[in-house]
Design a protein around this motif. Structure first.
Motif, PDB file in Angstrom:
ATOM      1  N   HIS A 114      -5.512  29.601  -2.186  1.00 41.11           N
ATOM      2  CA  HIS A 114      -5.191  31.579  -1.763  1.00 41.11           C
ATOM      3  C   HIS A 114      -3.721  31.048  -2.563  1.00 41.11           C
ATOM      4  CE1 HIS A 114      -7.212  32.467   1.699  1.00 41.11           C
ATOM      5  NE2 HIS A 114      -8.059  31.355   1.624  1.00 41.11           N
ATOM      6  N   ALA A 115      -2.670  30.151  -2.797  1.00 35.33           N
ATOM      7  CA  ALA A 115      -2.188  29.618  -3.191  1.00 35.33           C
ATOM      8  C   ALA A 115      -1.531  30.947  -4.449  1.00 35.33           C
ATOM      9  CB  ALA A 115      -1.076  28.039  -2.905  1.00 35.33           C
ATOM     10  N   ASP A 116      -2.392  30.406  -5.340  1.00 33.75           N
ATOM     11  CA  ASP A 116      -2.747  30.903  -6.799  1.00 33.75           C
ATOM     12  C   ASP A 116      -2.906  32.643  -6.642  1.00 33.75           C
ATOM     13  OD1 ASP A 116      -2.656  27.758  -7.690  1.00 33.75           O
ATOM     14  OD2 ASP A 116      -4.868  28.034  -8.277  1.00 33.75           O
ATOM     15  N   LEU A 117      -3.526  32.484  -5.604  1.00 42.02           N
ATOM     16  CA  LEU A 117      -3.741  34.235  -6.014  1.00 42.02           C
ATOM     17  C   LEU A 117      -2.699  34.496  -5.418  1.00 42.02           C
ATOM     18  CD1 LEU A 117      -5.708  36.929  -6.105  1.00 42.02           C
ATOM     19  CD2 LEU A 117      -5.460  36.577  -3.246  1.00 42.02           C
ATOM     20  N   HIS A 118      -2.329  34.241  -3.777  1.00 40.60           N
ATOM     21  CA  HIS A 118      -0.841  34.522  -3.830  1.00 40.60           C
ATOM     22  C   HIS A 118       0.039  34.975  -4.650  1.00 40.60           C
ATOM     23  CE1 HIS A 118      -2.143  34.939   0.483  1.00 40.60           C
ATOM     24  NE2 HIS A 118      -2.617  34.028   0.465  1.00 40.60           N
ATOM     25  N   ARG A 119       0.775  34.114  -5.917  1.00 41.69           N
ATOM     26  CA  ARG A 119       1.473  33.687  -6.571  1.00 41.69           C
ATOM     27  C   ARG A 119       1.400  35.018  -7.938  1.00 41.69           C
ATOM     28  NH1 ARG A 119       1.447  28.558  -6.495  1.00 41.69           N
ATOM     29  NH2 ARG A 119       0.042  27.982  -7.815  1.00 41.69           N
ATOM     30  N   VAL A 120      -0.420  34.568  -8.169  1.00 42.31           N
ATOM     31  CA  VAL A 120      -0.093  36.016  -9.297  1.00 42.31           C
ATOM     32  C   VAL A 120      -0.294  37.538  -8.950  1.00 42.31           C
ATOM     33  CG1 VAL A 120      -2.533  36.980 -10.420  1.00 42.31           C
ATOM     34  CG2 VAL A 120      -2.490  34.499 -10.053  1.00 42.31           C
ATOM     35  N   LEU A 121      -0.912  37.282  -7.525  1.00 44.39           N
ATOM     36  CA  LEU A 121      -0.333  38.916  -6.437  1.00 44.39           C
ATOM     37  C   LEU A 121       1.116  39.791  -6.274  1.00 44.39           C
ATOM     38  CD1 LEU A 121      -3.354  39.443  -4.740  1.00 44.39           C
ATOM     39  CD2 LEU A 121      -2.509  40.824  -7.247  1.00 44.39           C
ATOM     40  N   ALA A 122       1.923  38.813  -6.127  1.00 40.79           N
ATOM     41  CA  ALA A 122       3.131  38.212  -5.038  1.00 40.79           C
ATOM     42  C   ALA A 122       4.189  39.424  -6.386  1.00 40.79           C
ATOM     43  CB  ALA A 122       3.999  37.565  -5.190  1.00 40.79           C
ATOM     44  N   GLY A 123       4.248  38.634  -7.789  1.00 37.71           N
ATOM     45  CA  GLY A 123       5.506  39.046  -9.151  1.00 37.71           C
ATOM     46  C   GLY A 123       4.796  40.917  -9.593  1.00 37.71           C
ATOM     47  N   PRO A 124       3.810  40.849  -9.969  1.00 39.49           N
ATOM     48  CA  PRO A 124       3.226  42.533 -10.648  1.00 39.49           C
ATOM     49  C   PRO A 124       3.097  43.449  -9.464  1.00 39.49           C
ATOM     50  CG  PRO A 124       1.075  40.796 -10.998  1.00 39.49           C
ATOM     51  CD  PRO A 124       2.131  40.330 -10.376  1.00 39.49           C
ATOM     52  N   LEU A 125       3.043  43.829  -7.877  1.00 41.03           N
ATOM     53  CA  LEU A 125       3.048  43.912  -6.725  1.00 41.03           C
ATOM     54  C   LEU A 125       3.963  44.148  -5.917  1.00 41.03           C
ATOM     55  CD1 LEU A 125      -0.770  43.645  -5.832  1.00 41.03           C
ATOM     56  CD2 LEU A 125       0.375  45.135  -7.473  1.00 41.03           C
ATOM     57  N   ASP A 126       4.704  42.899  -6.766  1.00 40.79           N
ATOM     58  CA  ASP A 126       6.320  43.705  -6.006  1.00 40.79           C
ATOM     59  C   ASP A 126       6.514  42.986  -4.362  1.00 40.79           C
ATOM     60  OD1 ASP A 126       9.609  43.325  -5.893  1.00 40.79           O
ATOM     61  OD2 ASP A 126       9.598  45.509  -6.339  1.00 40.79           O
ATOM     62  N   PHE A 127       5.866  41.935  -4.258  1.00 41.13           N
ATOM     63  CA  PHE A 127       6.373  41.763  -2.832  1.00 41.13           C
ATOM     64  C   PHE A 127       7.090  41.033  -1.874  1.00 41.13           C
ATOM     65  CE2 PHE A 127       0.632  40.420  -2.423  1.00 41.13           C
ATOM     66  CZ  PHE A 127       0.450  41.532  -2.726  1.00 41.13           C
ATOM     67  N   GLY A 128       8.385  40.764  -3.132  1.00 39.80           N
ATOM     68  CA  GLY A 128       9.509  40.827  -2.508  1.00 39.80           C
ATOM     69  C   GLY A 128       9.880  38.839  -1.998  1.00 39.80           C
ATOM     70  N   PRO A 129      10.718  38.476  -2.213  1.00 40.77           N
ATOM     71  CA  PRO A 129      10.973  37.263  -1.582  1.00 40.77           C
ATOM     72  C   PRO A 129      10.971  37.076  -0.545  1.00 40.77           C
ATOM     73  CG  PRO A 129      13.524  37.934  -1.349  1.00 40.77           C
ATOM     74  CD  PRO A 129      11.689  39.614  -2.033  1.00 40.77           C
ATOM     75  N   PHE A 130      10.213  37.776   0.866  1.00 35.12           N
ATOM     76  CA  PHE A 130      10.097  36.778   1.948  1.00 35.12           C
ATOM     77  C   PHE A 130       8.664  37.029   2.060  1.00 35.12           C
ATOM     78  CE2 PHE A 130      14.513  38.826   1.849  1.00 35.12           C
ATOM     79  CZ  PHE A 130      15.381  37.842   2.055  1.00 35.12           C
ATOM     80  N   TYR A 131       7.817  37.409   1.337  1.00 32.12           N
ATOM     81  CA  TYR A 131       6.263  37.624   1.425  1.00 32.12           C
ATOM     82  C   TYR A 131       6.102  36.195   1.799  1.00 32.12           C
ATOM     83  CZ  TYR A 131       1.934  37.943  -0.225  1.00 32.12           C
ATOM     84  OH  TYR A 131       0.484  37.985  -0.233  1.00 32.12           O
ATOM     85  N   GLY A 132       5.286  35.914   2.819  1.00 30.41           N
ATOM     86  CA  GLY A 132       4.278  35.049   3.722  1.00 30.41           C
ATOM     87  C   GLY A 132       3.670  33.913   2.692  1.00 30.41           C
ATOM     88  N   HIS A 133       3.130  34.381   1.918  1.00 32.00           N
ATOM     89  CA  HIS A 133       1.931  33.701   1.545  1.00 32.00           C
ATOM     90  C   HIS A 133       1.342  33.541   2.630  1.00 32.00           C
ATOM     91  CE1 HIS A 133       4.144  33.769  -2.774  1.00 32.00           C
ATOM     92  NE2 HIS A 133       4.823  33.978  -1.668  1.00 32.00           N
ATOM     93  N   ASN A 134       0.372  34.439   2.838  1.00 35.26           N
ATOM     94  CA  ASN A 134      -0.464  33.842   3.252  1.00 35.26           C
ATOM     95  C   ASN A 134      -1.687  35.379   3.467  1.00 35.26           C
ATOM     96  OD1 ASN A 134       0.472  35.866   6.111  1.00 35.26           O
ATOM     97  ND2 ASN A 134       2.327  34.358   6.529  1.00 35.26           N
ATOM     98  N   LEU A 135      -2.633  35.627   4.304  1.00 40.05           N
ATOM     99  CA  LEU A 135      -3.950  36.385   4.425  1.00 40.05           C
ATOM    100  C   LEU A 135      -3.024  37.725   5.355  1.00 40.05           C
ATOM    101  CD1 LEU A 135      -7.279  35.130   4.660  1.00 40.05           C
ATOM    102  CD2 LEU A 135      -6.141  35.676   2.451  1.00 40.05           C
ATOM    103  N   SER A 136      -2.289  37.824   6.101  1.00 41.34           N
ATOM    104  CA  SER A 136      -2.068  38.640   6.615  1.00 41.34           C
ATOM    105  C   SER A 136      -0.875  39.222   6.312  1.00 41.34           C
ATOM    106  CB  SER A 136      -1.721  37.812   8.265  1.00 41.34           C
ATOM    107  OG  SER A 136      -2.416  37.678   8.998  1.00 41.34           O
ATOM    108  N   ALA A 137      -0.202  38.511   5.539  1.00 41.58           N
ATOM    109  CA  ALA A 137       1.257  39.018   4.836  1.00 41.58           C
ATOM    110  C   ALA A 137       0.482  39.815   3.902  1.00 41.58           C
ATOM    111  CB  ALA A 137       2.370  38.379   4.071  1.00 41.58           C
ATOM    112  N   LEU A 138      -0.518  39.211   3.033  1.00 38.44           N
ATOM    113  CA  LEU A 138      -1.226  40.070   1.453  1.00 38.44           C
ATOM    114  C   LEU A 138      -1.709  41.106   2.511  1.00 38.44           C
ATOM    115  CD1 LEU A 138      -2.236  39.882  -1.307  1.00 38.44           C
ATOM    116  CD2 LEU A 138      -4.292  39.229   0.122  1.00 38.44           C
ATOM    117  N   TRP A 139      -2.487  41.556   3.698  1.00 39.88           N
ATOM    118  CA  TRP A 139      -3.057  42.536   4.167  1.00 39.88           C
ATOM    119  C   TRP A 139      -1.189  42.876   4.194  1.00 39.88           C
ATOM    120  CZ3 TRP A 139      -6.528  46.021   4.973  1.00 39.88           C
ATOM    121  CH2 TRP A 139      -6.310  47.118   5.621  1.00 39.88           C
TER     122      TRP A 139
END
Length: 96
Positions: free
Chosen positions: A13-38
């Motif tokens: 899961h951590a790998d996927l969150h890391r890969v998506l967070a940058g290009p989709l600009d999730f920001g510094p407070f992104y929770g890196h979990n499925l609820s935050a992804l949703w």
């Protein structure tokens, strides 16, 4: 925007969150979990966005079926929620 995920590098899961967070600009407070992804995918990501997850077999083998399906479910649910939007305002997901 198109975001391509190379499944040979997604083993958790951590790998996927890391890969998506940058290009989709999730920001510094992104929770890196499925609820935050949703939350991010359903409300914060500017459309149009196409997420293409390549080498899914490799990811599934590394992560296990259950973990892979949890993530895929969130991605597909976000895409389904956008189906009523016009084409230029959708999030789409493709597994290759």
């Amino acid at each position: 925007m198109r975001v391509t995920i190379d499944g040979t590098h997604i083993r958790s899961h951590a790998d996927l969150h890391r890969v998506l967070a940058g290009p989709l600009d999730f920001g510094p407070f992104y929770g890196h979990n499925l609820s935050a992804l949703w939350d991010r995918l359903s409300t914060d990501v500017e459309r149009p966005v196409e997420i293409v997850w390549e080498n899914v077999t490799s990811s599934r083998e590394s992560m296990g079926d259950e973990a892979f399906e949890e993530i895929a479910s969130v991605l597909l649910r976000a895409a389904k929620a956008d189906e009523s939007n016009r084409v230029g305002k959708r999030l789409t997901v493709r597994f290759a």
